[in-house]
Design an enzyme around this catalytic site. Structure first.
Site, PDB file in Angstrom:
ATOM      1  N   SER A 237       0.834  -1.195   0.000  1.00  0.00           N
ATOM      2  CA  SER A 237       0.000   0.000   0.000  1.00  0.00           C
ATOM      3  C   SER A 237       0.881   1.263   0.000  1.00  0.00           C
ATOM      4  O   SER A 237       1.687   1.433  -0.906  1.00  0.00           O
ATOM      5  CB  SER A 237      -0.944  -0.045   1.205  1.00  0.00           C
ATOM      6  OG  SER A 237      -1.985   0.878   1.069  1.00  0.00           O
ATOM      7  N   ASP A 469      -8.966  -4.100  -5.847  1.00  0.00           N
ATOM      8  CA  ASP A 469      -8.421  -3.557  -4.599  1.00  0.00           C
ATOM      9  C   ASP A 469      -9.191  -2.295  -4.229  1.00  0.00           C
ATOM     10  O   ASP A 469      -9.301  -1.375  -5.035  1.00  0.00           O
ATOM     11  CB  ASP A 469      -6.937  -3.242  -4.790  1.00  0.00           C
ATOM     12  CG  ASP A 469      -6.216  -2.935  -3.485  1.00  0.00           C
ATOM     13  OD1 ASP A 469      -6.767  -2.178  -2.670  1.00  0.00           O
ATOM     14  OD2 ASP A 469      -5.103  -3.438  -3.303  1.00  0.00           O
ATOM     15  N   HIS A 497      -7.347  -5.948  -0.437  1.00  0.00           N
ATOM     16  CA  HIS A 497      -6.235  -5.002  -0.528  1.00  0.00           C
ATOM     17  C   HIS A 497      -4.913  -5.747  -0.519  1.00  0.00           C
ATOM     18  O   HIS A 497      -4.599  -6.451   0.447  1.00  0.00           O
ATOM     19  CB  HIS A 497      -6.313  -4.024   0.638  1.00  0.00           C
ATOM     20  CG  HIS A 497      -5.299  -2.933   0.602  1.00  0.00           C
ATOM     21  ND1 HIS A 497      -4.929  -2.293  -0.561  1.00  0.00           N
ATOM     22  CD2 HIS A 497      -4.568  -2.359   1.592  1.00  0.00           C
ATOM     23  CE1 HIS A 497      -4.015  -1.373  -0.283  1.00  0.00           C
ATOM     24  NE2 HIS A 497      -3.773  -1.406   1.009  1.00  0.00           N
TER      25      HIS A 497
END
Length: 528
Positions: A237, A469, A497
């Protein structure tokens, strides 16, 4: 951008980017068309690499030797390193960085250190490695790498930014982020100002020096202190932005880099927030399709469209806005619209949380019991049973507001943008648009800007994208892979995610082979 990560990552690496911060995510459903202006925005200047030689003023930092001590269980060691508060003026003071490692267990030739960052910004890398990565990563990887983490400056154990106490954060998280009139708009602006003033009062000097560029430079000091010629790294991320920034600044020192759940560094804040909003809508559509297959789904029965399910959820949010749902909370908190929204969004990060969300929605919508959604929101905000919060949300805002100029400068700008955000997500758009206003009141000006990262000369870098995602849209992985000169794009066709360690043998095998043998996957490889 994520944050703490469990083996199935039921938490983000993106903190709604604080539901009041970066908001960085937006899994593309293909419905957002890039305008000529947005294309021009993405043609930003590329991040320039730093000189290969170490500046004289930084020598003492690069020559540090960690004083390791045993900490916690399972064989972890901890140390503290120093970095300059201001790289432009190294004599102006230091920042203390918390580092942890678990040495390679063998057998096999040791490959050096593997630095891991779970995202955020604001997620504790030290906490993540000690709780999961140092014992949960594949055994072959742990056998040959020292598992290492450093909390970025301003985060967790590395001189954490603090903004509000527990009661203050309770009030802040309950603030209505879908204001209906001037009074409610004023209350939201006041909440953002109070939050910002608290951060500024806590660490006025540090707040100017918690950027991603500075954190990436800190990682190079850590690399040198560990004795590694090159940095090997797995970032999830927001950790992909941090890792890509490192590669852009130090392409010759970039070793085996995995960037999972990639961000697009070329986009300005408003575009990031808008595309993330679309991503949460894509994730909600997938959840709604799954929910209505179950008899207990409170959003509708079999055959109910995601659009209709979304309208039912939006109507529930409106009821909670008018009258908070009782939640049996020891501190007397009811489930407000803002907390209910965060509870739903929290479950979007991992399809493994969909059953829990379905049950929580059933309790709230049919039984007037908001405890399940409140628990999801508390987990997202990292609020403990005593009403105390980690510094996740504080660091999240501090980094995001320094990295990019604010998405909006005033409530009027938000109102003008509402149609775009509500088109991107009829369920979440209004709230996420207003959440994007927080940096407008930040006590220090942004020092960063949107820019491409090319990292010319770097070894192959693996960029991973998940097609649905919710927090880092697949198009961002495509964009980052298109910018990095040596990128190999690895695609996971699925929900949730990020992809590594989430159940795909295809993804895990490709990444493990790269980390262990140095052989990257074929560019464009797809897994499910």
């Amino acid at each position: 951008m994520d944050t703490r990560r469990t083996p199935r990552r039921t938490r983000t690496g993106a903190t709604l980017l604080a539901a009041v911060a970066l908001l960085v995510s937006g899994c593309s459903s293909g419905s957002t068309t890039r305008t000529a202006s947005s294309v021009a925005e993405e043609a930003a200047a590329a991040l320039a690499p730093l000189p290969r030689s170490t500046p004289v003023g930084l020598t003492r930092y690069y020559e540090q030797k960690p004083a390791w001590r045993d900490c916690g269980a399972a064989g972890f060691q901890c140390a503290t390193l120093k970095a300059p508060l201001d790289y432009a003026e190294p004599s102006a003071g230091d920042v203390r960085l918390a580092v942890t490692r678990k040495k390679a267990t063998g057998p096999g030739k040791r490959l050096g250190s593997l630095l891991v960052n779970p995202g955020g910004p604001g997620g504790s890398a030290v906490g993540y490695v000690q709780a999961y990565a140092g014992i949960g990563y594949p055994a072959d990887v742990r056998a040959r790498y020292d598992m290492v983490a450093v909390d970025p400056r301003g985060v967790a154990r590395s001189e954490p930014v603090e903004c509000l106490d527990g009661p203050g954060m309770d009030a802040y998280t309950r603030t209505d982020v879908t204001p209906d009139d001037a009074k409610e708009t004023g209350a939201l602006v006041s909440a953002y100002k109070t939050f910002a003033e608290g951060c500024g009062a806590d660490a006025p000097k540090l707040l100017r020096h918690v950027s991603t560029v500075e954190a990436a430079r800190d990682m190079d000091i850590v690399r040198a202190a560990l004795g590694d010629r090159k940095l090997n790294y797995v970032g999830a991320s927001y950790g992909t932005f941090l890792g890509a920034t490192y590669a852009g600044l130090f392409p010759d020192r970039a070793g085996r880099l995995v960037l999972d759940g990639a961000m697009d560094p070329s986009l300005p804040a408003r575009r990031l927030n808008l595309e993330q909003t679309e991503g949460f809508d894509t994730a909600f559509t997938a959840f709604a399709k799954d929910c209505v297959r179950h008899r207990d789904c409170p959003l509708g029965g079999a055959g109910t469209s995601p659009e209709r399910a979304g309208k039912k959820l939006k109507a529930f949010f409106a009821k909670a806005d008018a009258r908070p749902v009782p939640a049996g909370d020891a501190d007397g908190r009811g489930l407000t619209e803002s907390l209910a929204t965060i509870g739903v969004i929290a479950a979007m990060y991992d399809e493994g949380a969909w059953q829990r969300l379905r049950e929580a929605l059933t309790a709230a919508m049919r039984e007037n019991d908001g405890s399940g959604l409140l628990a999801l929101a508390d987990s997202y905000y990292e609020r403990d049973a005593d009403g105390e919060y980690t510094n996740l949300m504080f660091a999240n805002a501090a980094v995001n507001c320094l990295d990019l100029p604010a998405a909006f400068a005033s409530p009027d700008e938000v109102r003008r943008a509402l149609p775009d955000f509500e088109k991107a997500s009829p369920v979440f758009g209004e709230g996420l648009a207003w959440a994007s206003l927080n940096c407008a009141y930040w006590p220090v000006e942004a020092t960063g800007a949107a820019q491409r990262i090319e990292a010319k000369g770097a070894a192959p870098i693996v960029v991973v994208g998940t097609t649905r995602d919710p927090a880092t849209p697949y198009r961002w992985a495509e964009a980052l892979a298109g910018q990095l000169s040596s990128a190999r794009l690895l695609t996971y066709d699925g929900d949730g995610h990020t992809a590594y360690g989430r159940g795909s043998a295809c993804i895990d095998s490709a990444i493990n082979t790269y980390l262990l043998d140095g052989t990257p996957p074929t560019d464009g490889k797809r897994c499910s």
